[in-house]
Enzyme design. Structure first.
Site, PDB file in Angstrom:
ATOM      1  N   THR A  51      39.576  37.238  36.008  1.00  0.00           N
ATOM      2  CA  THR A  51      39.956  38.029  37.189  1.00  0.00           C
ATOM      3  C   THR A  51      39.778  39.197  36.816  1.00  0.00           C
ATOM      4  O   THR A  51      39.540  39.451  36.007  1.00  0.00           O
ATOM      5  CB  THR A  51      41.563  37.874  36.774  1.00  0.00           C
ATOM      6  OG1 THR A  51      42.151  36.051  37.640  1.00  0.00           O
ATOM      7  CG2 THR A  51      41.715  38.733  38.020  1.00  0.00           C
ATOM      8  N   ARG A 100      46.814  32.022  41.119  1.00  0.00           N
ATOM      9  CA  ARG A 100      46.304  30.965  41.135  1.00  0.00           C
ATOM     10  C   ARG A 100      46.927  29.578  41.774  1.00  0.00           C
ATOM     11  O   ARG A 100      46.842  28.286  42.637  1.00  0.00           O
ATOM     12  CB  ARG A 100      45.479  30.304  40.365  1.00  0.00           C
ATOM     13  CG  ARG A 100      45.050  31.896  39.987  1.00  0.00           C
ATOM     14  CD  ARG A 100      43.970  32.026  38.045  1.00  0.00           C
ATOM     15  NE  ARG A 100      43.163  30.248  38.128  1.00  0.00           N
ATOM     16  CZ  ARG A 100      42.769  30.649  36.760  1.00  0.00           C
ATOM     17  NH1 ARG A 100      43.108  31.679  35.739  1.00  0.00           N
ATOM     18  NH2 ARG A 100      42.243  29.341  36.226  1.00  0.00           N
ATOM     19  N   LEU A 160      45.340  39.920  32.386  1.00  0.00           N
ATOM     20  CA  LEU A 160      44.282  39.606  33.579  1.00  0.00           C
ATOM     21  C   LEU A 160      43.706  38.413  32.857  1.00  0.00           C
ATOM     22  O   LEU A 160      43.537  38.217  31.272  1.00  0.00           O
ATOM     23  CB  LEU A 160      43.517  40.482  34.025  1.00  0.00           C
ATOM     24  CG  LEU A 160      44.144  41.693  34.862  1.00  0.00           C
ATOM     25  CD1 LEU A 160      42.605  42.219  35.341  1.00  0.00           C
ATOM     26  CD2 LEU A 160      45.096  41.066  36.154  1.00  0.00           C
ATOM     27  N   ASP A 161      43.482  36.389  33.790  1.00  0.00           N
ATOM     28  CA  ASP A 161      43.184  36.352  33.041  1.00  0.00           C
ATOM     29  C   ASP A 161      41.116  36.721  32.706  1.00  0.00           C
ATOM     30  O   ASP A 161      40.579  37.504  33.684  1.00  0.00           O
ATOM     31  CB  ASP A 161      43.494  35.099  33.902  1.00  0.00           C
ATOM     32  CG  ASP A 161      44.217  34.436  34.528  1.00  0.00           C
ATOM     33  OD1 ASP A 161      45.177  34.486  32.960  1.00  0.00           O
ATOM     34  OD2 ASP A 161      44.714  33.909  35.172  1.00  0.00           O
ATOM     35  N   LYS A 162      41.224  35.840  31.949  1.00  0.00           N
ATOM     36  CA  LYS A 162      39.345  36.166  31.773  1.00  0.00           C
ATOM     37  C   LYS A 162      38.367  36.587  32.660  1.00  0.00           C
ATOM     38  O   LYS A 162      37.701  37.329  32.970  1.00  0.00           O
ATOM     39  CB  LYS A 162      38.728  35.012  30.739  1.00  0.00           C
ATOM     40  CG  LYS A 162      37.044  35.300  30.287  1.00  0.00           C
ATOM     41  CD  LYS A 162      37.092  33.773  29.603  1.00  0.00           C
ATOM     42  CE  LYS A 162      35.482  34.021  29.319  1.00  0.00           C
ATOM     43  NZ  LYS A 162      34.776  32.797  28.917  1.00  0.00           N
TER      44      LYS A 162
END
Length: 324
Positions: free
Chosen positions: A143, A238, A139-141
């Site tokens: 998110t 995104r 997961l992105d930082k």
């Protein structure tokens, strides 16, 4: 950090594996290990047939005795750190975590410490023997939400296969800019942005990517949606939402200019200005247990910042409806 764990095994070739290549037969007997790892053991002599070294392509026959004596080097060299984790499920094979926004998953340039991996190495030191410390998806930082981490080789192999075969179910919730008329599907290849190398984009040469989305609630200038991933490309939701002109609220990379709803009061204006992360949350995860084959599913509620934002958007919509 470095440690070594010993792997020992002994098998007798059954009738159904007779006349198969040695590396293929062992892969069937030890499915928790990758083919490349098995081939390495054969070439080094750690894995033998009837006490003798062989080549990976050599054939085995009924009754051959396969013996393995190998040292498994640690796969990672990062430092263990005591960092609190919100664990919603664990057993000997899996750790399922509710990741907060702001926590980086993997050590990298600029983030050598304070990551999820550093926390995992402290909480479950055995993950150091797994590729990427058991991380199979990210997961992105910024998110938030649910992630699964492999705790054993059996789990690592199984989870990677489930991701590749698209059988692992992952659902997200997001708040996007603009009012959507309905749900749909975005099927557009994603690759590195041709001009801005730190960004991803929809490009012809990209990898196939499919995102399904449906509307949960509409507001004056925003929409609350649920997304289901068929693929797992970097920044997929995104990029896809930006591609259909509904970028995620607060997205610092893909979001564009902040949109203020009609009749926006000071409270909502402040919330919108201060929301500095993409409004994206991994809500639900469904997978097959690596050992039992049982289907397991977990769901974690929206974090407070997204709940507060939805309440404010709802209040703004109701205020506008009462005017007309």
């Amino acid at each position: 950090m470095s440690s070594v764990s010993r792997i020992t095994a002994e098998f007798t070739i059954p009738p159904e594996l007779s006349e198969r290549r040695l590396d293929q037969a062992v892969a069937d007997l030890m499915p928790e290990h990758s083919r490349s790892r098995i081939q390495g053991w054969i070439k080094s002599g750690s894995l033998q047939v009837n006490g003798q070294s062989r080549k990976p392509r050599d054939k085995v026959v009924l009754g051959d005795v396969i013996s393995l004596e190998a040292e498994q080097e640690a796969q990672v060299s990062w430092t263990a750190e005591q960092i609190a984790l919100d664990i919603i499920y664990e057993d000997e094979h899996l750790i399922v975590i509710n990741k907060p926004a702001g926590l980086v998953v993997h050590p990298a340039a600029g983030h050598a410490a304070g990551t999820l991996v550093n926390a995992l190495l402290d909480y479950a030191p055995e993950v150091e023997n797994l590729p990427r410390a058991g991380i199979v998806h990210r997961l992105d930082k910024d998110t938030s939400g649910i992630m699964v981490v492999a705790r054993s080789l059996i789990a690592h192999t199984s989870l990677v296969e489930q991701l590749q075969s698209r059988t692992m179910g992952r659902e997200y919730e997001a708040i996007v800019n603009g009012t959507m008329t309905g749900g749909g599907k975005v099927e557009a290849p994603i690759g590195r942005h041709p001009q801005q190398r730190k960004k991803m984009g929809v490009v012809k040469s990209g990898k196939p990517a499919v995102t399904h989305y449906r509307v949960l609630e509409r507001f004056t200038a925003h929409t609350h949606i649920r997304c289901k991933l068929e693929t797992g490309r970097t920044h997929q939701i995104r990029v896809h939402m930006t591609h259909i002109r509904h970028s995620l609220l607060g997205d610092p990379v893909y979001g564009g200019r902040m949109k203020q709803p009609k009749g926006c009061d000071e409270h909502l204006q402040g919330l919108l200005s201060d929301f500095r992360r993409q409004a994206l949350h991994a809500r639900q995860l469904t997978l097959e247990h690596p050992e039992t084959g049982e289907e397991l599913s977990w769901e974690v509620p929206l974090p407070e910042d997204m709940q507060v934002m939805l309440s404010a958007l709802r209040a703004n919509r109701q205020a506008q409806e009462s005017v007309y």
